[in-house]
Design a protein around this motif. Structure first.
Motif, PDB file in Angstrom:
ATOM      1  N   LYS A  64     -54.045 -32.275  32.646  1.00  0.00           N
ATOM      2  CA  LYS A  64     -55.133 -31.385  32.217  1.00  0.00           C
ATOM      3  C   LYS A  64     -55.753 -31.808  30.866  1.00  0.00           C
ATOM      4  O   LYS A  64     -56.144 -30.968  30.052  1.00  0.00           O
ATOM      5  N   LEU A  65     -55.838 -33.107  30.640  1.00  0.00           N
ATOM      6  CA  LEU A  65     -56.500 -33.628  29.465  1.00  0.00           C
ATOM      7  C   LEU A  65     -57.996 -33.802  29.781  1.00  0.00           C
ATOM      8  O   LEU A  65     -58.347 -34.358  30.823  1.00  0.00           O
ATOM      9  N   PRO A  66     -58.874 -33.324  28.929  1.00  0.00           N
ATOM     10  CA  PRO A  66     -60.317 -33.399  29.212  1.00  0.00           C
ATOM     11  C   PRO A  66     -60.818 -34.841  29.206  1.00  0.00           C
ATOM     12  O   PRO A  66     -60.529 -35.612  28.288  1.00  0.00           O
ATOM     13  N   GLU A 118     -54.485 -31.491  14.329  1.00  0.00           N
ATOM     14  CA  GLU A 118     -53.336 -31.098  15.157  1.00  0.00           C
ATOM     15  C   GLU A 118     -53.668 -31.185  16.637  1.00  0.00           C
ATOM     16  O   GLU A 118     -52.826 -31.578  17.452  1.00  0.00           O
ATOM     17  N   LYS A 119     -54.905 -30.854  16.995  1.00  0.00           N
ATOM     18  CA  LYS A 119     -55.307 -30.917  18.403  1.00  0.00           C
ATOM     19  C   LYS A 119     -55.265 -32.357  18.902  1.00  0.00           C
ATOM     20  O   LYS A 119     -54.767 -32.649  19.995  1.00  0.00           O
ATOM     21  N   PHE A 120     -55.789 -33.274  18.095  1.00  0.00           N
ATOM     22  CA  PHE A 120     -55.737 -34.686  18.473  1.00  0.00           C
ATOM     23  C   PHE A 120     -54.293 -35.166  18.610  1.00  0.00           C
ATOM     24  O   PHE A 120     -53.957 -35.891  19.558  1.00  0.00           O
ATOM     25  N   MET A 121     -53.450 -34.782  17.682  1.00  0.00           N
ATOM     26  CA  MET A 121     -52.057 -35.221  17.706  1.00  0.00           C
ATOM     27  C   MET A 121     -51.329 -34.671  18.925  1.00  0.00           C
ATOM     28  O   MET A 121     -50.576 -35.393  19.595  1.00  0.00           O
ATOM     29  N   ASP A 122     -51.566 -33.402  19.239  1.00  0.00           N
ATOM     30  CA  ASP A 122     -50.936 -32.794  20.426  1.00  0.00           C
ATOM     31  C   ASP A 122     -51.406 -33.468  21.708  1.00  0.00           C
ATOM     32  O   ASP A 122     -50.600 -33.763  22.604  1.00  0.00           O
ATOM     33  N   MET A 123     -52.719 -33.718  21.801  1.00  0.00           N
ATOM     34  CA  MET A 123     -53.258 -34.363  22.997  1.00  0.00           C
ATOM     35  C   MET A 123     -52.722 -35.783  23.146  1.00  0.00           C
ATOM     36  O   MET A 123     -52.451 -36.251  24.262  1.00  0.00           O
ATOM     37  N   ILE A 147     -63.646 -32.734  22.481  1.00  0.00           N
ATOM     38  CA  ILE A 147     -62.748 -33.889  22.512  1.00  0.00           C
ATOM     39  C   ILE A 147     -62.544 -34.343  23.957  1.00  0.00           C
ATOM     40  O   ILE A 147     -62.228 -33.532  24.833  1.00  0.00           O
ATOM     41  N   TYR A 148     -62.727 -35.641  24.181  1.00  0.00           N
ATOM     42  CA  TYR A 148     -62.450 -36.236  25.484  1.00  0.00           C
ATOM     43  C   TYR A 148     -61.499 -37.408  25.284  1.00  0.00           C
ATOM     44  O   TYR A 148     -61.698 -38.238  24.388  1.00  0.00           O
ATOM     45  N   ILE A 149     -60.466 -37.474  26.117  1.00  0.00           N
ATOM     46  CA  ILE A 149     -59.571 -38.626  26.023  1.00  0.00           C
ATOM     47  C   ILE A 149     -60.237 -39.813  26.708  1.00  0.00           C
ATOM     48  O   ILE A 149     -60.882 -39.675  27.748  1.00  0.00           O
TER      49      ILE A 149
END
Length: 352
Positions: free
Chosen positions: A137-139, A271-276, A302-304
């Motif tokens: 569920k990563l965007p 923190e959001k980037f680190m968690d993703m 944010i999109y991976i």
């Protein structure tokens, strides 16, 4: 007694030269009072050769190119009838970063630094990687993938699907290649067809992704094992060249890019980037190291983009610099990766 470590580098991929730079950097930084370091070179043709033990720093990566090739590859991984204590593969791209060299080392039962067979293979194949990101569920931005034989037999249908599902601009990528090799950006049908034909020169599978404008390219370094990893603050790649994206020349040859560490973005996003990044690391069952790349829009969406299981590893590459910003030096980072390799090896050998 010193442990013996083989550094395997070079390889048949288009990223051969990058691998030489990485090998030189690691060999110079590794603790030679603790380890016996043996270089193993793989030529562009896939021939293997081992040099003498390296006891001092090398000045130029050309010193790591050997010609005394040995057809018995496994023999190169022995010192005085004893297997190497550990291998540090620094091969980028196919035949090195894709699980193939990892499979050989698994069969020989030699501990090695970095990702294992599964995580290397899935991290290399952008199509499989994106499917795993979807499950986690990563965007992601819209994408579409297809094989060479599909393109040959259904070219018009594929173009129609791409126009409807993705729309211009589009990024065209070989599914199994790194360092932006073979990647182009298409703004119309002519550029799309040219880009697809180029990508198929590097791989039998191509991935097409939606292109965005006015985005930031953000990268996060991860270190550890799946479900037990640490991530760095995000860094930003700033392209100051005339190219539309961070291509191979911008990365390695023309000096037209710079890194901003930490990234100049809203601190609340760190923190959001680190968690993703850690979720992406877990999604491919990664081990040792990985760099996770993202896009950030003007609206802070944010999109991976992808995960790189053997990122550039010179002292001036993004991955080590991100850890340096967190207080972990280049030499200590190498030592941590060696320790992780031993822990993972021992865990595997303790299984029934």
């Amino acid at each position: 007694m010193k442990e013996s470590i083989a550094i395997i580098y070079g390889g048949k991929s288009a990223e051969h030269e990058v691998s030489l730079l990485t090998a030189k950097s690691i060999i110079n930084a590794i603790n030679k009072n603790k380890y016996r370091v043996f270089p193993i070179f793989i030529s562009n043709k896939g021939e293997w050769a081992r040099g003498e033990e390296i006891v001092k720093d090398i000045k130029n990566e050309s010193q790591l190119i050997y010609s005394d090739y040995n057809k018995n590859i496994s023999e190169l991984l022995y010192i005085n009838d004893k297997k190497m204590d550990l291998v540090f593969p620094v091969l980028h791209g196919p035949n090195g970063e894709d699980g193939t060299i990892q499979g050989l080392l698994e069969i020989m039962n030699i501990p090695y630094v970095g990702n294992k067979v599964l995580s290397s293979a899935t991290g290399m194949d952008k199509s499989i990687m994106k499917k795993l990101f979807s499950i986690a569920k990563l965007p992601q931005l819209p994408y579409y993938d297809f094989l060479n034989n599909e393109w040959i037999n259904n070219k018009e249908n594929i173009i129609t699907v791409l126009q409807k599902r993705i729309g211009f601009p589009m990024f065209i990528k070989p599914a199994n290649m790194g360092s932006s090799v073979g990647i182009t950006k298409a703004h119309n049908d002519i550029e799309l067809i040219e880009g697809i034909n180029l990508a198929f020169k590097y791989d039998r599978k191509v991935v097409i992704e939606k292109g965005l404008s006015a985005i930031k390219e953000i990268e996060v370094a991860v270190l550890g094992t799946a479900k037990n990893s640490d991530a760095t603050y995000p860094g930003e790649i700033i392209n100051i060249s005339s190219t539309e994206f961070y291509d191979y020349k911008t990365k390695y040859t023309n000096g037209k890019s710079k890194m901003e560490i930490p990234a100049n973005i809203d601190n609340n996003l760190y923190e959001k980037f680190m968690d993703m990044a850690k979720i992406a690391f877990d999604s491919i069952d990664a081990n040792g190291l990985a760099r996770v790349d993202f896009f950030l829009t003007e609206k802070n969406e944010i999109y991976i983009n992808e995960i790189n299981t053997m990122p550039g590893f010179t002292p001036f590459s993004m991955y080590p610099l991100l850890w340096k910003n967190m207080g972990l030096s280049y030499s200590n980072l190498i030592e941590k990766l060696i320790k992780l390799a031993k822990i993972t090896f021992d865990e595997k050998n303790n299984l029934l």
